[in-house]
Enzyme design. Structure first.
Site, PDB file in Angstrom:
ATOM      1  N   ARG A 109       1.732  -7.267  -2.338  1.00  0.00           N
ATOM      2  CA  ARG A 109       2.362  -7.493  -1.057  1.00  0.00           C
ATOM      3  C   ARG A 109       1.477  -7.239   0.334  1.00  0.00           C
ATOM      4  O   ARG A 109       0.275  -6.918  -0.089  1.00  0.00           O
ATOM      5  CB  ARG A 109       3.482  -5.836  -1.146  1.00  0.00           C
ATOM      6  N   ASP A 110       2.190  -7.180   1.129  1.00  0.00           N
ATOM      7  CA  ASP A 110       1.674  -6.976   2.597  1.00  0.00           C
ATOM      8  C   ASP A 110       0.596  -8.032   3.036  1.00  0.00           C
ATOM      9  O   ASP A 110      -0.463  -7.676   3.241  1.00  0.00           O
ATOM     10  CB  ASP A 110       0.938  -5.470   2.563  1.00  0.00           C
TER      11      ASP A 110
ATOM     12  N   ASN B  57       7.571   3.447   9.417  1.00  0.00           N
ATOM     13  CA  ASN B  57       6.164   3.665   8.821  1.00  0.00           C
ATOM     14  C   ASN B  57       5.385   2.574   9.246  1.00  0.00           C
ATOM     15  O   ASN B  57       5.220   2.348  10.602  1.00  0.00           O
ATOM     16  CB  ASN B  57       6.192   3.803   7.128  1.00  0.00           C
ATOM     17  N   ASP B  58       4.934   1.702   8.288  1.00  0.00           N
ATOM     18  CA  ASP B  58       3.779   0.786   8.835  1.00  0.00           C
ATOM     19  C   ASP B  58       4.014  -0.311  10.113  1.00  0.00           C
ATOM     20  O   ASP B  58       5.190  -0.795  10.079  1.00  0.00           O
ATOM     21  CB  ASP B  58       3.556  -0.091   7.747  1.00  0.00           C
TER      22      ASP B  58
ATOM     23  N   GLN C 164       8.036  -1.166   9.723  1.00  0.00           N
ATOM     24  CA  GLN C 164       8.987  -0.731   8.503  1.00  0.00           C
ATOM     25  C   GLN C 164       9.942   0.204   8.951  1.00  0.00           C
ATOM     26  O   GLN C 164       9.542   1.235   9.702  1.00  0.00           O
ATOM     27  CB  GLN C 164       7.818  -0.098   7.547  1.00  0.00           C
TER      28      GLN C 164
ATOM     29  N   GLU D 170      -2.976  -1.126  -0.503  1.00  0.00           N
ATOM     30  CA  GLU D 170      -2.079  -1.553   0.432  1.00  0.00           C
ATOM     31  C   GLU D 170      -2.607  -2.426   1.775  1.00  0.00           C
ATOM     32  O   GLU D 170      -3.500  -1.805   2.099  1.00  0.00           O
ATOM     33  CB  GLU D 170      -0.755  -0.573   0.682  1.00  0.00           C
TER      34      GLU D 170
ATOM     35  N   TRP E 104       2.001   9.634   3.527  1.00  0.00           N
ATOM     36  CA  TRP E 104       3.028   9.404   2.538  1.00  0.00           C
ATOM     37  C   TRP E 104       3.280  10.801   1.992  1.00  0.00           C
ATOM     38  O   TRP E 104       4.333  11.052   1.393  1.00  0.00           O
ATOM     39  CB  TRP E 104       2.965   8.490   1.602  1.00  0.00           C
TER      40      TRP E 104
HETATM   41  C1  FRU Z   1       2.335   1.167   3.224  1.00  0.00           C
HETATM   42  C2  FRU Z   1       3.568   0.330   2.314  1.00  0.00           C
HETATM   43  C3  FRU Z   1       3.473  -0.943   2.159  1.00  0.00           C
HETATM   44  C4  FRU Z   1       4.597  -1.584   1.909  1.00  0.00           C
HETATM   45  C5  FRU Z   1       5.505  -0.584   2.961  1.00  0.00           C
HETATM   46  C6  FRU Z   1       6.867  -0.252   2.641  1.00  0.00           C
HETATM   47  O1  FRU Z   1       2.774   2.424   3.716  1.00  0.00           O
HETATM   48  O2  FRU Z   1       3.832   1.381   1.256  1.00  0.00           O
HETATM   49  O3  FRU Z   1       2.613  -1.043   1.124  1.00  0.00           O
HETATM   50  O4  FRU Z   1       4.757  -2.743   1.984  1.00  0.00           O
HETATM   51  O5  FRU Z   1       4.837   0.687   2.982  1.00  0.00           O
HETATM   52  O6  FRU Z   1       7.527   0.400   3.491  1.00  0.00           O
END
Ligand code: FRU
Length: 489
Positions: free
Chosen positions: A143-144, A21-22, A38, A196, A280
């Protein structure tokens, strides 16, 4: 399986196996651009999050690298950033060259806190700092982190999400280790559940000057469903972000560009982003088996005044021209009302289409029964299985639509088919740049002011392109079609 190969993009980054993902840690180290991400290396589902890694010298050709930061007993390695600590402000490097520092979230079920790790080999491997976390407020929705060096105040500034509070929090540090709270921005913007991946960057205005842009990703709760990246234009004074107005922008009119991150330490002032080309709502059910997830093309970002005078984000694919291969001959100058022009497409190739069109004026003396009639210019990528991917322009309302609903390779309740955006009201002219690459579609309309990013899953190759004028004729000022050279093996 066959679909794992058929849907694999050739000019977009995707992981060989596992789930992605990210984008994370987007930074230029002086020689290479890094793309961490990610990553669950074990399964094509989100979980056991590590930082995967790829590197590049042009942000297009990526080289797979070993996992950079693993999941540990302290938790998964969630999203974060990387900075170059050249002056050794952290004191964690031995020599005068400094090194790379990653700041990211360790996430366990009851705690999210910010961790630090150092790399002494230009981002290949990381060592976790001995006294982590460096920032912990006792929260499970914190987070992030993204960190920038703010020159006017001579300090590092972190922006990090207090996700359930719908806030982006700012912290300052001189050593990347001790962080002091500065301010919170929000709640502001869309409702939704979690805020996020906040990212702050100074973006050049095309007519001169610059403005700060704060990107905040929202999930779920986006207007097109699920995940969306919103942005605010304003100023940042080293302490707080002050938006210019109460307007929020969306980076995309479709729904597959999330968790946008920006590059740090760029060699010259240039704002460049990469987003996860996913949502998502359905990312764990996509019709591939051994791998899931890909990134958008790198995009250069500027601010431009739109028809109403608002500063809006414009995005264009960065350096894509360098991938152009054979031009596909397609000569079209005029298309009469009700007529069309068609060309065959090479199967299995990423394509770029550039088009500039003006639809004829609407006849003044339409009979009463035809009053509602519009001039619509329709771009169709299709095949003889009856599958079509359509991009259309309604000239008399200045709106654009995208329809992926007639592709039959994937269906899911949230995998919505149609999207639309407004270009310039009362303007019969439009320009568009389309990149079609396996399971991805990116549309850059009117110089990147309207961008649509969508996953697409045809069952068979889309092997023709048709241009069609409905209701009114159209003049085609430019049509160019290129095959793009593969960047991934
Ligand atoms: C965004 C997210 C972030 C988190 C990550 C987890 O897509 O939910 O907030 O750090 O992905 O994989």
């Amino acid at each position: 399986t066959g679909s794992d190969v058929f849907y694999r993009p050739t000019v977009h980054f995707s992981p060989t196996t596992g789930f992605m993902n990210d984008p994370n840690g987007l930074v230029f180290d002086g020689e290479r651009y890094h793309l961490y991400y990610q990553y669950d290396p074990f399964a094509p589902y989100a979980g056991h999050v590590h930082w995967g890694h790829a590197s590049s010298t042009d942000m297009l050709h990526w080289k797979d690298q070993p996992i950079a930061i693993p999941e540990t007993e302290a938790g998964e390695a969630f999203t974060g950033c990387a900075v170059m600590d050249r002056a050794n402000a952290s004191g964690l490097f031995e020599d005068s060259k400094g090194g790379m520092v990653a700041l990211y979230t360790r996430a366990s079920p009851d705690r999210q806190a910010q961790y630090l790790a150092t790399s002494h080999d230009n981002g290949q491997s990381f060592t976790e700092y001995a006294h982590n976390p460096v920032l912990d407020i006792g929260s499970n929705s914190f987070r992030d982190p993204q960190v920038i060096f703010h020159k006017p105040t001579n300090q590092w500034v972190m922006v990090v999400a207090k996700s359930r509070l719908h806030q982006s929090a700012f912290y300052a540090s001189i050593d990347l280790i001790h962080w002091v709270h500065l301010s919170d921005f929000g709640p502001s913007g869309l409702f939704g559940v979690d805020y996020e991946c906040p990212n702050l960057i100074e973006v050049p205005i095309e007519s001169g000057g610059s403005r700060w842009v704060l990107f905040v990703s929202v999930n779920p709760g986006g207007p097109t469903g699920g995940s969306i990246t919103q942005y605010f234009v304003g100023q940042f004074d080293g302490t707080r972000f002050i938006p210019d107005d109460t307007v929020i922008g969306l980076t995309d009119f479709a729904k597959d560009a999330y968790a946008l991150q920006v590059y740090g330490n760029m060699p010259k002032a240039e704002a460049v982003s990469i987003a996860w080309l996913g949502n998502w709502q359905y990312c764990q059910e996509l019709p591939t088996q051994s791998w899931r997830g890909c990134m958008t093309l790198p995009r250069t970002m500027t601010l431009r005044r739109d028809f109403a005078g608002w500063l809006r984000l414009a995005q264009t694919p960065r350096g894509l021209e360098t991938l152009r291969d054979t031009a596909i001959a397609f000569e079209v100058k005029r298309i009469a009302a009700g007529a069309s022009a068609q060309v065959a497409l090479p199967p299995g190739k990423a394509l770029e289409l550039l088009l500039s069109v003006t639809v004829d004026e609407r006849p003044r003396d339409l009979p009463l029964g035809d009053k509602g009639r519009t001039g619509r210019f329709v771009i169709t990528f299709g095949n003889d299985q009856g599958e079509t991917l359509t991009i259309g322009f309604d000239a008399f309302s200045g709106q654009l639509w995208l329809d992926r609903d007639e592709l039959k390779g994937f269906a899911q309740p949230f995998f919505t088919g149609q999207f639309s955006t407004v270009l310039n009201p009362d303007d019969r002219h439009f320009e568009i740049r389309v990149v079609l690459d396996a399971c991805t579609l990116e549309i850059f309309a009117n110089g990147g002011l309207s961008v649509g990013t969508a996953l697409i899953f045809p069952v068979s190759p889309l092997d023709f392109l048709r241009l069609e004028a409905n209701g009114a004729g159209a003049t085609v000022e430019q049509v160019e079609l290129f095959q793009l050279r593969k960047v991934m093996e």
